[in-house]
Write an enzyme that holds these catalytic residues in place. Structure first.
Site, short mmCIF file in Angstrom:
data_model
loop_
_atom_site.label_atom_id
_atom_site.label_comp_id
_atom_site.label_asym_id
_atom_site.label_seq_id
_atom_site.Cartn_x
_atom_site.Cartn_y
_atom_site.Cartn_z
N ARG A 81 46.34 -6.84 -16.73
CA ARG A 81 45.64 -5.79 -15.99
C ARG A 81 46.68 -4.75 -15.53
NH1 ARG A 81 41.74 -7.38 -18.05
NH2 ARG A 81 39.75 -8.06 -17.15
N GLU A 123 41.76 3.36 -16.76
CA GLU A 123 41.38 3.28 -18.18
C GLU A 123 40.07 4.01 -18.42
OE1 GLU A 123 41.35 -0.85 -19.34
OE2 GLU A 123 43.46 -1.09 -18.87
N HIS A 127 43.49 -1.20 -24.54
CA HIS A 127 42.86 -2.43 -24.01
C HIS A 127 42.04 -3.15 -25.09
CE1 HIS A 127 41.49 -4.50 -20.07
NE2 HIS A 127 41.42 -5.33 -21.09
#
Ligand code: 8YV
Length: 318
Positions: free
Chosen positions: A236, A265, A284
């Site tokens: 994260r 993000e 991601h």
């Protein structure tokens, strides 16, 4: 029963859901939902299918009095106020295990990309900068015989460790609790956080996010590391202080970084980290193989339907 998903799901998954529930999903694959849109969409639903960035906080849960289950399509669930959900007798589920190998693979892909400067190498070939052979052309960092420090020794951290062993790396780790059985099975050793930082040639961050772990890796921690060390984060974004990481990379205090996750993000394209040549990035996609993502979606649906049918879900969070 009514179910709402905050993202578009594949047709075969939707068909499965529609056999059991009245199903609706967010219409756009491009534009994530705002909190207001989520509040509006979940007002009268019995179940929610969510992903990493959906803010399922107290306010959203208050606005959804019928919800019995939040089925998260991810192993991490730091976007959900689980305490509040539990108070409201809402079951929360996630998708552990099925994504372990895919995520460990991408972690290694990024680690190797940073070690061997693959983005720069690709650029050199594509942009006609490859003129000749030279001894230290794009010379990178050797994995064999180096030390990998893994922060977080859960399922994915251990899968990264097993891969590292295959690359002849020494594996050290830090975790909030020691894992003697895994240590022995894999051949890894526990060290205090500071010692892992000092010894690691490669530092892999593989912890779940919790508020007390915010910026676990900041300026002080980075200053302990070797100047040619490589930091890999596929966990994260909030675990690393990006401003401090940028400073260290820019000033030659750290070798490189490989990041699949960011504090915000999608990461803004003018983010300073994106200006540095010694940073490898991905959007991601740690768990994103076809097989894994389909298994995650399947498990998410099974968990959701189990709760709605008054059965025990396979992978409950609360
Ligand atoms: C998910 C992840 O794809 O599982 C997690 O925690 O970060 C990824 O595998 C993403 O979070 C979407 O929910």
């Amino acid at each position: 029963m009514k179910v709402f998903a905050t993202r578009k799901l594949p047709e075969e998954i939707v068909k499965k859901l529609e056999q059991h529930v009245e199903y609706k999903e967010w219409h756009s694959a491009e534009q994530p939902m705002t909190k207001e849109q989520i509040v509006d969409a979940v007002k009268d639903v019995d179940g929610i299918i969510s992903v990493l960035s959906d803010p399922l906080d107290k306010e959203v849960l208050e606005s959804a009095p019928n919800v019995k289950v939040i089925s998260q399509l991810a192993v991490g669930f730091n976007n959900i106020d689980v305490e509040e959900a539990t108070k409201r007798s809402i079951r929360v589920t996630n998708t552990p295990d099925v994504l372990t190998n895919a995520t460990a693979d991408l972690t290694f892909a990024l680690l190797l990309a940073a070690a061997r400067k693959l983005s720069a190498a690709s650029k050199e070939v594509r942009e006609g900068e490859w003129k000749s052979w030279s001894l230290l052309q794009l010379a990178g960092k050797e994995l064999s015989g180096s030390t990998i420090g893994i922060l977080g020794f859960g399922r994915i951290g251990q899968a990264v460790a097993r891969r590292a062993k295959g690359f002849d790396m020494d594996v050290i780790y830090w975790n909030r609790s020691k894992k003697p059985e895994a240590e022995q099975a894999i051949g890894a050793t526990y060290h205090e956080l500071k010692d892992v930082l000092k010894q690691a040639d490669f530092l892999v961050i593989m912890l779940p996010f919790a508020p007390e772990l915010k910026y676990l890796i900041g300026a002080e921690e980075l200053a302990l590391m070797k100047e040619d060390a490589i930091v890999v984060n596929t966990a994260r974004g909030g675990l690393v202080d990006e401003a401090a990481l940028y400073e260290a990379l820019k000033n030659g205090k750290l070798g490189a970084a490989a990041l699949d996750v960011f504090e915000q993000e999608p990461v803004p394209t003018d983010h300073p980290l994106l200006t540095l040549p010694n940073v490898e990035v991905a959007p991601h996609i740690g768990s994103s193989t076809i097989a894994t993502r389909m298994e995650m979606a399947d498990l998410t649906v099974r968990n959701l339907l189990a709760v709605l049918q008054n059965k025990e879900p396979e992978t409950p969070v609360n």
